[in-house]
Design a protein around this motif. Structure first.
Motif, PDB file in Angstrom:
ATOM      1  N   UNK A  75       0.835  -1.203   0.000  1.00 26.89           N
ATOM      2  CA  UNK A  75       0.000   0.000   0.000  1.00 26.89           C
ATOM      3  C   UNK A  75       0.873   1.258   0.000  1.00 26.89           C
ATOM      4  N   UNK A  76       1.989   1.222   0.759  1.00 27.74           N
ATOM      5  CA  UNK A  76       2.888   2.373   0.793  1.00 27.74           C
ATOM      6  C   UNK A  76       3.484   2.634  -0.584  1.00 27.74           C
ATOM      7  N   UNK A  77       3.857   1.575  -1.292  1.00 30.75           N
ATOM      8  CA  UNK A  77       4.409   1.740  -2.645  1.00 30.75           C
ATOM      9  C   UNK A  77       3.357   2.307  -3.588  1.00 30.75           C
ATOM     10  N   UNK A  78       2.114   1.860  -3.439  1.00 31.94           N
ATOM     11  CA  UNK A  78       1.029   2.379  -4.279  1.00 31.94           C
ATOM     12  C   UNK A  78       0.819   3.862  -4.030  1.00 31.94           C
ATOM     13  N   UNK A  79       0.862   4.268  -2.775  1.00 32.60           N
ATOM     14  CA  UNK A  79       0.691   5.686  -2.440  1.00 32.60           C
ATOM     15  C   UNK A  79       1.822   6.515  -3.030  1.00 32.60           C
ATOM     16  N   UNK A  80       3.055   6.024  -2.937  1.00 31.20           N
ATOM     17  CA  UNK A  80       4.187   6.763  -3.495  1.00 31.20           C
ATOM     18  C   UNK A  80       4.050   6.924  -5.011  1.00 31.20           C
ATOM     19  N   UNK A  81       3.650   5.851  -5.686  1.00 28.81           N
ATOM     20  CA  UNK A  81       3.479   5.931  -7.139  1.00 28.81           C
ATOM     21  C   UNK A  81       2.378   6.918  -7.525  1.00 28.81           C
ATOM     22  N   UNK A  82       1.251   6.880  -6.793  1.00 30.97           N
ATOM     23  CA  UNK A  82       0.161   7.816  -7.078  1.00 30.97           C
ATOM     24  C   UNK A  82       0.582   9.246  -6.781  1.00 30.97           C
ATOM     25  N   UNK A  83       1.401   9.426  -5.734  1.00 29.11           N
ATOM     26  CA  UNK A  83       1.857  10.770  -5.380  1.00 29.11           C
ATOM     27  C   UNK A  83       2.762  11.341  -6.478  1.00 29.11           C
ATOM     28  N   UNK A  84       3.640  10.503  -7.032  1.00 29.90           N
ATOM     29  CA  UNK A  84       4.514  10.972  -8.120  1.00 29.90           C
ATOM     30  C   UNK A  84       3.686  11.363  -9.346  1.00 29.90           C
ATOM     31  N   UNK A  85       2.696  10.542  -9.671  1.00 32.11           N
ATOM     32  CA  UNK A  85       1.858  10.848 -10.837  1.00 32.11           C
ATOM     33  C   UNK A  85       1.056  12.130 -10.596  1.00 32.11           C
ATOM     34  N   UNK A  86       0.495  12.259  -9.406  1.00 31.59           N
ATOM     35  CA  UNK A  86      -0.281  13.459  -9.090  1.00 31.59           C
ATOM     36  C   UNK A  86       0.606  14.696  -9.089  1.00 31.59           C
ATOM     37  N   UNK A  87       1.841  14.578  -8.590  1.00 30.79           N
ATOM     38  CA  UNK A  87       2.753  15.734  -8.547  1.00 30.79           C
ATOM     39  C   UNK A  87       3.072  16.225  -9.948  1.00 30.79           C
ATOM     40  N   UNK A  88       3.292  15.304 -10.874  1.00 29.35           N
ATOM     41  CA  UNK A  88       3.573  15.706 -12.252  1.00 29.35           C
ATOM     42  C   UNK A  88       2.385  16.433 -12.864  1.00 29.35           C
ATOM     43  N   UNK A  89       1.164  15.993 -12.552  1.00 22.44           N
ATOM     44  CA  UNK A  89      -0.029  16.637 -13.094  1.00 22.44           C
ATOM     45  C   UNK A  89      -0.324  17.960 -12.386  1.00 22.44           C
ATOM     46  N   UNK A  90       0.028  18.066 -11.114  1.00 24.67           N
ATOM     47  CA  UNK A  90      -0.083  19.350 -10.413  1.00 24.67           C
ATOM     48  C   UNK A  90       0.801  20.383 -11.100  1.00 24.67           C
ATOM     49  N   UNK A  91       2.030  20.007 -11.422  1.00 23.35           N
ATOM     50  CA  UNK A  91       2.935  20.934 -12.062  1.00 23.35           C
ATOM     51  C   UNK A  91       2.463  21.328 -13.459  1.00 23.35           C
ATOM     52  N   UNK A  92       1.748  20.434 -14.128  1.00 21.51           N
ATOM     53  CA  UNK A  92       1.296  20.694 -15.496  1.00 21.51           C
ATOM     54  C   UNK A  92       0.069  21.600 -15.554  1.00 21.51           C
ATOM     55  N   UNK A  93      -0.546  21.901 -14.422  1.00 21.69           N
ATOM     56  CA  UNK A  93      -1.686  22.825 -14.405  1.00 21.69           C
ATOM     57  C   UNK A  93      -1.227  24.181 -14.937  1.00 21.69           C
ATOM     58  N   UNK A  94      -1.921  24.768 -15.903  1.00 22.40           N
ATOM     59  CA  UNK A  94      -1.450  26.041 -16.492  1.00 22.40           C
ATOM     60  C   UNK A  94      -1.418  27.196 -15.500  1.00 22.40           C
ATOM     61  N   UNK A  95      -2.360  27.224 -14.557  1.00 21.42           N
ATOM     62  CA  UNK A  95      -2.424  28.322 -13.602  1.00 21.42           C
ATOM     63  C   UNK A  95      -1.381  28.121 -12.488  1.00 21.42           C
ATOM     64  N   UNK A  96      -0.965  29.205 -11.828  1.00 20.68           N
ATOM     65  CA  UNK A  96      -0.120  29.046 -10.637  1.00 20.68           C
ATOM     66  C   UNK A  96      -0.830  28.190  -9.595  1.00 20.68           C
ATOM     67  N   UNK A  97      -0.083  27.309  -8.954  1.00 14.08           N
ATOM     68  CA  UNK A  97      -0.619  26.432  -7.913  1.00 14.08           C
ATOM     69  C   UNK A  97      -0.068  26.904  -6.571  1.00 14.08           C
TER      70      UNK A  97
END
Length: 280
Positions: A75-97
């Motif tokens: 479960x910890x590995x799954x959370x880390x993988x989802x966090x990396x994917x979410x972080x990349x998509x957070x950065x790709x948001x056009x507006x300032x985050x």
């Protein structure tokens, strides 16, 4: 973003979208956050910023390693993988985050904070961030995170909401288009520079994205300086080309110049459109 989410709560208010997150997000919440950020890439032209609000709901985060022992390695590995994917998509948001850190965060939540453009953290809170040298990630309290450049502002927890409103008021005086262009220019410059020595590469800087080679094992001091100088010049050239080709010809840039010359407040596009809707 019309999709119904089970774990993620979204609030739309005054040209902002607030994503409510727990200090220790689960895999489901991270997956839904990734979906919401992906949806923002194709819409929200009038949005000024996206807010990641940590700590307003859910149980308090534990120090790294404690939660992993309870939920299991898988479960910890799954959370880390989802966090990396979410972080990349957070950065790709056009507006300032803008990340708002109200409590101490887990490793997964800290990765999302690293992907944000602006960070407001309570002095009593902490999150994991690169601290320089070879130590990797270190848990930084609010004021220390600001001193090390890992956060933008820090305030006592009881004053955090007031400080947040001051930041949002500052952003609301700006053009939504110009804010998106400013973020694009900053990311463009970062993308064409290799990461600083000793710092963990940011999650959105994938291998092979740099304009110049990374250092070799036998690189001497003179070669290192030459390589870094070339990287800075290339980054500057790219950002300058972006300014001349994308920013300068835009209607918002022309309006800003006219407002300055006429000594008046600029009438940004989103405000003009809002006024037209109110009159209709």
């Amino acid at each position: 973003m019309q999709q119904a989410y089970r774990a993620l709560r979204i609030l739309a208010e005054a040209q902002t979208v607030r994503l409510m997150l727990t200090p220790e997000p689960c895999a489901l919440l991270l997956d839904e956050l990734a979906s919401a950020c992906a949806a923002l890439q194709n819409g929200g032209a009038g949005l000024l910023c996206v807010i990641l609000d940590f700590g307003s709901a859910g149980r308090r985060a534990e120090l790294p390693g404690v939660s992993e022992s309870r939920s299991g390695a898988a479960e910890a590995a799954k959370v880390r993988n989802e966090a990396r994917r979410a972080a990349a998509l957070v950065q790709a948001v056009p507006q300032p985050v803008l990340a708002v850190v109200r409590e101490s965060l887990s490793e997964a939540a800290s990765l999302l904070v690293q992907a944000a453009d602006l960070v407001l953290v309570a002095q009593e809170a902490s999150f994991l961030a690169p601290s320089g040298g070879l130590r990797g990630l270190e848990r930084l309290p609010g004021e220390q995170a600001v001193r090390l450049g890992q956060a933008t502002w820090s305030a006592p927890a009881r004053q955090l909401d007031r400080r947040l409103e001051e930041v949002l008021a500052l952003l609301r005086r700006s053009s939504a288009t110009v804010l998106r262009q400013a973020k694009a220019a900053v990311r463009l410059g970062m993308r064409w520079l290799p990461p600083a020595e000793g710092l963990t590469p940011l999650p959105w800087l994938e291998s092979g994205s740099f304009s110049l080679p990374l250092p070799s094992e036998d690189e001497d001091e003179e070669s290192r300086r030459l390589r870094e100088s070339r990287a800075r010049l290339e980054a500057l050239r790219r950002v300058n080309a972006f300014y001349l080709g994308e920013v300068s010809p835009s209607q918002e840039a022309q309006e800003g110049l006219r407002a300055f010359l006429e000594k008046r407040a600029p009438r940004w596009q989103q405000r003009r459109e809002q006024g037209e809707r109110e009159r209709a």
